[in-house]
Design a protein around this motif. Structure first.
Motif, PDB file in Angstrom:
ATOM      1  N   ASP A   1     -10.380  13.413 -19.672  1.00 21.58           N
ATOM      2  CA  ASP A   1     -10.032  14.547 -20.549  1.00 21.58           C
ATOM      3  C   ASP A   1     -10.730  14.367 -21.898  1.00 21.58           C
ATOM      4  OD1 ASP A   1      -8.366  15.357 -18.575  1.00 21.58           O
ATOM      5  OD2 ASP A   1      -6.485  14.791 -19.561  1.00 21.58           O
ATOM      6  N   PRO A   2     -10.860  15.454 -22.680  1.00 19.54           N
ATOM      7  CA  PRO A   2     -11.481  15.313 -24.010  1.00 19.54           C
ATOM      8  C   PRO A   2     -10.791  14.226 -24.841  1.00 19.54           C
ATOM      9  CG  PRO A   2     -11.204  17.627 -23.449  1.00 19.54           C
ATOM     10  CD  PRO A   2     -10.563  16.853 -22.345  1.00 19.54           C
ATOM     11  N   ASP A   3      -9.470  14.107 -24.729  1.00 20.76           N
ATOM     12  CA  ASP A   3      -8.755  12.967 -25.325  1.00 20.76           C
ATOM     13  C   ASP A   3      -8.078  12.238 -24.157  1.00 20.76           C
ATOM     14  OD1 ASP A   3      -7.296  11.144 -26.687  1.00 20.76           O
ATOM     15  OD2 ASP A   3      -5.923  12.571 -27.618  1.00 20.76           O
ATOM     16  N   PRO A   4      -8.745  11.231 -23.595  1.00 19.52           N
ATOM     17  CA  PRO A   4      -8.279  10.692 -22.305  1.00 19.52           C
ATOM     18  C   PRO A   4      -7.023   9.805 -22.383  1.00 19.52           C
ATOM     19  CG  PRO A   4     -10.301   9.574 -22.990  1.00 19.52           C
ATOM     20  CD  PRO A   4     -10.017  10.615 -24.022  1.00 19.52           C
ATOM     21  N   GLN A   5      -6.743   9.255 -23.554  1.00 18.55           N
ATOM     22  CA  GLN A   5      -5.681   8.255 -23.638  1.00 18.55           C
ATOM     23  C   GLN A   5      -4.297   8.798 -23.208  1.00 18.55           C
ATOM     24  OE1 GLN A   5      -6.979   5.325 -24.195  1.00 18.55           O
ATOM     25  NE2 GLN A   5      -5.076   4.163 -24.002  1.00 18.55           N
ATOM     26  N   PRO A   6      -3.856   9.964 -23.738  1.00 23.23           N
ATOM     27  CA  PRO A   6      -2.512  10.430 -23.351  1.00 23.23           C
ATOM     28  C   PRO A   6      -2.375  10.637 -21.836  1.00 23.23           C
ATOM     29  CG  PRO A   6      -3.359  11.719 -25.198  1.00 23.23           C
ATOM     30  CD  PRO A   6      -4.489  10.856 -24.732  1.00 23.23           C
ATOM     31  N   GLY A   7      -3.393  11.232 -21.210  1.00 25.37           N
ATOM     32  CA  GLY A   7      -3.334  11.450 -19.758  1.00 25.37           C
ATOM     33  C   GLY A   7      -3.254  10.123 -19.019  1.00 25.37           C
ATOM     34  N   ALA A   8      -4.071   9.156 -19.470  1.00 22.17           N
ATOM     35  CA  ALA A   8      -4.074   7.840 -18.800  1.00 22.17           C
ATOM     36  C   ALA A   8      -2.716   7.159 -18.966  1.00 22.17           C
ATOM     37  CB  ALA A   8      -5.189   6.973 -19.395  1.00 22.17           C
ATOM     38  N   GLU A   9      -2.123   7.273 -20.163  1.00 20.32           N
ATOM     39  CA  GLU A   9      -0.800   6.657 -20.391  1.00 20.32           C
ATOM     40  C   GLU A   9       0.250   7.287 -19.478  1.00 20.32           C
ATOM     41  OE1 GLU A   9      -0.234   4.034 -21.989  1.00 20.32           O
ATOM     42  OE2 GLU A   9      -1.919   3.814 -23.374  1.00 20.32           O
ATOM     43  N   GLU A  10       0.152   8.609 -19.314  1.00 20.02           N
ATOM     44  CA  GLU A  10       1.101   9.318 -18.449  1.00 20.02           C
ATOM     45  C   GLU A  10       0.964   8.826 -16.995  1.00 20.02           C
ATOM     46  OE1 GLU A  10       4.145  11.940 -17.851  1.00 20.02           O
ATOM     47  OE2 GLU A  10       3.308  11.233 -19.745  1.00 20.02           O
ATOM     48  N   MET A  11      -0.277   8.651 -16.551  1.00 20.16           N
ATOM     49  CA  MET A  11      -0.502   8.177 -15.179  1.00 20.16           C
ATOM     50  C   MET A  11      -0.001   6.742 -15.033  1.00 20.16           C
ATOM     51  SD  MET A  11      -4.248   9.805 -14.408  1.00 20.16           S
ATOM     52  CE  MET A  11      -4.758  11.254 -15.292  1.00 20.16           C
ATOM     53  N   ALA A  12      -0.211   5.943 -16.066  1.00 16.75           N
ATOM     54  CA  ALA A  12       0.272   4.552 -16.028  1.00 16.75           C
ATOM     55  C   ALA A  12       1.794   4.535 -15.914  1.00 16.75           C
ATOM     56  CB  ALA A  12      -0.182   3.823 -17.291  1.00 16.75           C
ATOM     57  N   LYS A  13       2.444   5.456 -16.644  1.00 16.29           N
ATOM     58  CA  LYS A  13       3.919   5.518 -16.598  1.00 16.29           C
ATOM     59  C   LYS A  13       4.387   5.842 -15.171  1.00 16.29           C
ATOM     60  CE  LYS A  13       6.901   8.730 -18.423  1.00 16.29           C
ATOM     61  NZ  LYS A  13       7.045   9.812 -19.390  1.00 16.29           N
ATOM     62  N   LEU A  14       3.717   6.792 -14.542  1.00 12.40           N
ATOM     63  CA  LEU A  14       4.110   7.163 -13.173  1.00 12.40           C
ATOM     64  C   LEU A  14       3.906   5.995 -12.208  1.00 12.40           C
ATOM     65  CD1 LEU A  14       2.771  10.832 -13.069  1.00 12.40           C
ATOM     66  CD2 LEU A  14       5.160  10.100 -13.104  1.00 12.40           C
ATOM     67  N   CYS A  15       2.871   5.187 -12.447  1.00 15.75           N
ATOM     68  CA  CYS A  15       2.656   4.002 -11.592  1.00 15.75           C
ATOM     69  C   CYS A  15       3.818   3.025 -11.763  1.00 15.75           C
ATOM     70  CB  CYS A  15       1.346   3.298 -11.963  1.00 15.75           C
ATOM     71  SG  CYS A  15      -0.114   4.204 -11.440  1.00 15.75           S
TER      72      CYS A  15
ATOM     73  N   VAL B   1       0.821  -1.210   0.000  1.00 15.51           N
ATOM     74  CA  VAL B   1       0.000   0.000   0.000  1.00 15.51           C
ATOM     75  C   VAL B   1       0.866   1.276   0.000  1.00 15.51           C
ATOM     76  CG1 VAL B   1      -0.403   0.327   2.477  1.00 15.51           C
ATOM     77  CG2 VAL B   1      -2.292   0.577   0.900  1.00 15.51           C
ATOM     78  N   ARG B   2       2.064   1.170   0.587  1.00 20.28           N
ATOM     79  CA  ARG B   2       2.944   2.353   0.618  1.00 20.28           C
ATOM     80  C   ARG B   2       3.370   2.741  -0.801  1.00 20.28           C
ATOM     81  NH1 ARG B   2       4.324  -1.030   4.672  1.00 20.28           N
ATOM     82  NH2 ARG B   2       4.274  -0.194   6.790  1.00 20.28           N
ATOM     83  N   THR B   3       3.710   1.740  -1.613  1.00 20.43           N
ATOM     84  CA  THR B   3       4.137   2.017  -2.999  1.00 20.43           C
ATOM     85  C   THR B   3       2.963   2.603  -3.786  1.00 20.43           C
ATOM     86  OG1 THR B   3       5.296  -0.071  -2.711  1.00 20.43           O
ATOM     87  CG2 THR B   3       5.516   0.986  -4.839  1.00 20.43           C
ATOM     88  N   ALA B   4       1.779   2.070  -3.550  1.00 25.13           N
ATOM     89  CA  ALA B   4       0.592   2.597  -4.249  1.00 25.13           C
ATOM     90  C   ALA B   4       0.359   4.057  -3.850  1.00 25.13           C
ATOM     91  CB  ALA B   4      -0.629   1.745  -3.909  1.00 25.13           C
ATOM     92  N   ALA B   5       0.521   4.368  -2.561  1.00 23.35           N
ATOM     93  CA  ALA B   5       0.320   5.749  -2.100  1.00 23.35           C
ATOM     94  C   ALA B   5       1.364   6.667  -2.728  1.00 23.35           C
ATOM     95  CB  ALA B   5       0.403   5.815  -0.578  1.00 23.35           C
ATOM     96  N   ALA B   6       2.596   6.162  -2.876  1.00 22.27           N
ATOM     97  CA  ALA B   6       3.648   6.983  -3.495  1.00 22.27           C
ATOM     98  C   ALA B   6       3.291   7.275  -4.957  1.00 22.27           C
ATOM     99  CB  ALA B   6       4.992   6.258  -3.401  1.00 22.27           C
ATOM    100  N   ALA B   7       2.727   6.286  -5.655  1.00 28.05           N
ATOM    101  CA  ALA B   7       2.325   6.498  -7.053  1.00 28.05           C
ATOM    102  C   ALA B   7       1.213   7.536  -7.131  1.00 28.05           C
ATOM    103  CB  ALA B   7       1.872   5.177  -7.672  1.00 28.05           C
ATOM    104  N   SER B   8       0.271   7.443  -6.198  1.00 27.36           N
ATOM    105  CA  SER B   8      -0.831   8.415  -6.167  1.00 27.36           C
ATOM    106  C   SER B   8      -0.267   9.827  -5.981  1.00 27.36           C
ATOM    107  CB  SER B   8      -1.784   8.051  -5.029  1.00 27.36           C
ATOM    108  OG  SER B   8      -2.574   9.145  -4.679  1.00 27.36           O
ATOM    109  N   GLY B   9       0.710   9.949  -5.059  1.00 30.66           N
ATOM    110  CA  GLY B   9       1.346  11.251  -4.806  1.00 30.66           C
ATOM    111  C   GLY B   9       2.040  11.765  -6.068  1.00 30.66           C
ATOM    112  N   ALA B  10       2.681  10.859  -6.789  1.00 29.44           N
ATOM    113  CA  ALA B  10       3.412  11.272  -8.000  1.00 29.44           C
ATOM    114  C   ALA B  10       2.431  11.803  -9.051  1.00 29.44           C
ATOM    115  CB  ALA B  10       4.204  10.087  -8.551  1.00 29.44           C
ATOM    116  N   ILE B  11       1.271  11.170  -9.160  1.00 31.92           N
ATOM    117  CA  ILE B  11       0.272  11.601 -10.157  1.00 31.92           C
ATOM    118  C   ILE B  11      -0.259  12.995  -9.806  1.00 31.92           C
ATOM    119  CG2 ILE B  11      -2.073  11.109 -11.006  1.00 31.92           C
ATOM    120  CD1 ILE B  11      -1.261   8.086 -10.750  1.00 31.92           C
ATOM    121  N   VAL B  12      -0.553  13.188  -8.519  1.00 25.72           N
ATOM    122  CA  VAL B  12      -1.080  14.487  -8.087  1.00 25.72           C
ATOM    123  C   VAL B  12      -0.020  15.574  -8.271  1.00 25.72           C
ATOM    124  CG1 VAL B  12      -1.901  15.782  -6.083  1.00 25.72           C
ATOM    125  CG2 VAL B  12      -2.749  13.475  -6.480  1.00 25.72           C
TER     126      VAL B  12
END
Ligand SMILES: Cc1cc2nc3c(=O)[nH]c(=O)nc-3n(C[C@H](O)[C@H](O)[C@H](O)COP(=O)(O)OP(=O)(O)OC[C@H]3O[C@@H](n4cnc5c(N)ncnc54)[C@H](O)[C@@H]3O)c2cc1C
Length: 458
Positions: free
Chosen positions: A286-300, A233-244
Motif C-alpha cells: 500500500d502507499p503507506d504499507p505499515q498499517p496494513g502489515a500490522e493488521e495482517m500481523a495481528k490476524l496471524c 500448516v492448518r493454523t497458517a491456512a486459517a490465518a491466510s483465510g482470516a487476512i483474505v
C-alpha cells in the motif's frame, strides 16, 4: 515424392542461416528437456529464432513437410510442455530478447518473447513502473513461456496472473501467417478475444513472437513484509483465510510447510526453530504499507502464530521473500520432484490442506506443500528417487487423489503450471467431454495438420 527428414533439414538451412539450425546431438539435447523428469524424444533439429521472419520461415517449412514444432522459451516449465518429441523441430525463442518499447505514458511495454521476466520488471522500474507477474522462476523464465502457460506468481494475489497483464500479441500460425491480436488500449471489444485464447495455449495454437504488456505504477515506498511462524500448516491456512476475509489487500500471501522450510534451512541456514510447522510470508505494498502489515500481523497472532515479525527494511524484506523463492531449488536437493499445482476457491484452502494431509497419511506418501495461499493455489510436492525414470505408481495414485479432491472442492488440476504432458490424462475429469471437444475444434481450426506442439496441453 517423399522428402527424407535429412533433406528437409538441408532445405531449412537454405532458408535460414546455417548457424541458426543446430543438429549436433549433444547441443540439441540441451534444448530438449524442460524442468521435469520427462525423457525427451530426439529432435530433427533445433532452430534458434532471432527474428519473427525466422519463425515464419520455420512454420512454412514445417507445414510443407508436416514436421512437428515444439516452441520453447527458457525451458523452466514443470509440465513437459517444452519437451522435445521424436522427429520434431525445437523452435527456441530465447534469442529474441529485445524490449522494443517501454511507454510510461500508456503504461505498456512491447517485448520479444525471449525477454527474461525479471529483466522486464527491472527495465520498467527505471520509469517508476513495474511488470507485475512474477513466477518463482522470474529470474530464469521468459515472457513467451509465461504467456504460453499463463504463469502465476507471488504478486498475483493483488495484480492477477499473466493474462491480466496482456493487451495484445503477435503470433505466427501453423501455416506461417502472422496474426496480431488485441490492442494498445486498456479497453477493446472488437471481435473474439484471441489474445486471451493464446495466453495459456502452451504452444499448441501459434508461436508468440511479440507481446504488448500492461505495466503498473510501482509502489513509491518499499513494501512491508510480515513473517509469521505457526505450529502447523492448518493454523497458517486459517490465518491466510482470516487476512483474505478481512478485505486486506496483501501483495503476496505465501505459505511454506515444515518439509519446505526444513529443505531451505538445510540448504541455507535460516535459523528454523524445532517447533515451527509452517510459515506465512506476507507483503503489503500500500502507499503507506505499515498499517496494513500490522493488521495482517495481528490476524496471524489471533489465528495462533507462535512468532510474528514485521519489517519495512527493503533488504530484510527481500531476504524474507527470498526464502519463499528458495523452496523449489531446496526441495530439488532431496530428489526428483513431481510438483503439483492444484488451485481451489480461497474459502476451501484449509479443507484442501486437510485433504492432502489425509491422502498422505492413508497412502504413506510424504507430501510437502507450499502455496500461493492468497490465491488458493497449492503446490503439493512429491519427492522420488533420482534413479527412477518417473514417479512410482504410489505417487501417481496419491497425486490423482489430490487432483480429485481439488475438483471436488470446486478447484482445478492446474492453477499456473499448465497441462503439458503430465496432466493430459486427467484433463477431461475437469473439462468434461463438451469442453474437450470444443478445444479440439479450436486446435483443428488453427492447426489443421496438428504440427504445433502435438501431444501437449489438450
Ligand atoms: C524454480 C521454479 C519456480 C517456478 N515458479 C513458478 C511460479 O511461481 N508460477 C508459475 O506459473 N510457474 C512457475 N514455474 C514454472 C515455469 O517457470 C513457468 O511455467 C514459466 O512460465 C515457463 O517459462 P519458460 O520460458 O521457461 O517456458 P518453457 O518451459 O520453455 O515453455 C513452456 C510452454 O510454453 C510454450 N512456449 C514457450 N515459448 C513460447 C512462445 N514464444 N510461443 C508459444 N509457445 C511458447 C512451450 O511450448 C511450452 O508449452 C517455476 C519453475 C521453476 C523451475
Amino acid at each position: 515424392m517423399t522428402v527424407l527428414p535429412a533433406d528437409a533439414v538441408t532445405e531449412l538451412i537454405r532458408v535460414l542461416p546455417a548457424d541458426q539450425v543446430l543438429t549436433d546431438p549433444d547441443v540439441m539435447a540441451t534444448y530438449s528437456r524442460d524442468h521435469t523428469f520427462l525423457q525427451p524424444g530426439k529432435p530433427l533439429c533445433v532452430v534458434l529464432a532471432r527474428h519473427r521472419d525466422d519463425v515464419v520461415a520455420t512454420m512454412r517449412w514445417a507445414s510443407a513437410h508436416r514436421i512437428p514444432v515444439v516452441p520453447r522459451g527458457a525451458g523452466t516449465g514443470v509440465s513437459g510442455g517444452a519437451t522435445a518429441t521424436d522427429g520434431c523441430v525445437v523452435l527456441t525463442l530465447d534469442r529474441m530478447t529485445a524490449i522494443v518499447e517501454l511507454n510510461p505514458e500508456d503504461e505498456l511495454a512491447v517485448v520479444e518473447p525471449g525477454v527474461i521476466t525479471a529483466d522486464l520488471d527491472r527495465a520498467a522500474r527505471a520509469h517508476g513502473l513495474m511488470y507485475a507477474p512474477d513466477p518463482g522462476s522470474y529470474e530464469i523464465s521468459s515472457i513467451g513461456g509465461n504467456l504460453a502457460t499463463n504463469a502465476g506468481g507471488l504478486r498475483c494475489v493483488k495484480y492477477g496472473v499473466t493474462r491480466d497483464s496482456v493487451l495484445g500479441l503477435e503470433a505466427v500460425l501453423a501455416d506461417g501467417r502472422v496474426m496480431a491480436t488485441g490492442r494498445r488500449t486498456l479497453k477493446g471489444v472488437a471481435g473474439y478475444d484471441l489474445t486471451s485464447l493464446f495466453v495459456g495455449s502452451e504452444g499448441t495454437l501459434g508461436v508468440i513472437t511479440s507481446a504488448t504488456l500492461r505495466l503498473r505504477r510501482a509502489p513509491l515506498v518499499p513494501p512491508a513484509t510480515v513473517a509469521a511462524e505457526f505450529p502447523d500448516v492448518r493454523t497458517a491456512a486459517a490465518a491466510s483465510g482470516a487476512i483474505v476475509s478481512a478485505g486486506l489487500r496483501p501483495s503476496m500471501l505465501e505459505l511454506l510447510d515444515r518439509m519446505g522450510l526444513q529443505a531451505i534451512d538445510d540448504m541455507r541456514s535460516i535459523g528454523l526453530g524445532a517447533n515451527v510447522g509452517a510459515m506465512l510470508l506476507i507483503q503489503c505494498d500500500d502507499p503507506d504499507p505499515q498499517p496494513g502489515a500490522e493488521e495482517m500481523a495481528k490476524l496471524c497472532r489471533q489465528a495462533g502464530a507462535s512468532f510474528v515479525a514485521v519489517s519495512s527494511d527493503e533488504a530484510e524484506s527481500a531476504e524474507l521473500i527470498g526464502i519463499r523463492r528458495m523452496a523449489y531449488p531446496a526441495l530439488e536437493r532431496l530428489g526428483q520432484l513431481l510438483p503439483e499445482d492444484v488451485c481451489v476457491p480461497r474459502s476451501a484452502l484449509s479443507e484442501m490442506i486437510e485433504r492432502i494431509a489425509a491422502i498422505s497419511a492413508s497412502s504413506g506418501v510424504p507430501i510437502g506443500c507450499a502455496a500461493h495461499a492468497g490465491d488458493g493455489n497449492l503446490h503439493p510436492v512429491f519427492v522420488f528417487d533420482r534413479g527412477l525414470p518417473e514417479p512410482p505408481p504410489e505417487i501417481w495414485a496419491a497425486a490423482e487423489e489430490v487432483f480429485r479432491a481439488a475438483l471436488d472442492l470446486g478447484g482445478t488440476l492446474t492453477g499456473e503450471h499448465g497441462v503439458g504432458v503430465l496432466k493430459r490424462r486427467w484433463l477431461e475429469l475437469e473439462t468434461g467431454p463438451v469442453v474437450a471437444d470444443v478445444q479440439r475444434s479450436i486446435k483443428h481450426a488453427l492447426d489443421p495438420l496438428g504440427i504445433l506442439n502435438p501431444g501437449k496441453a489438450i
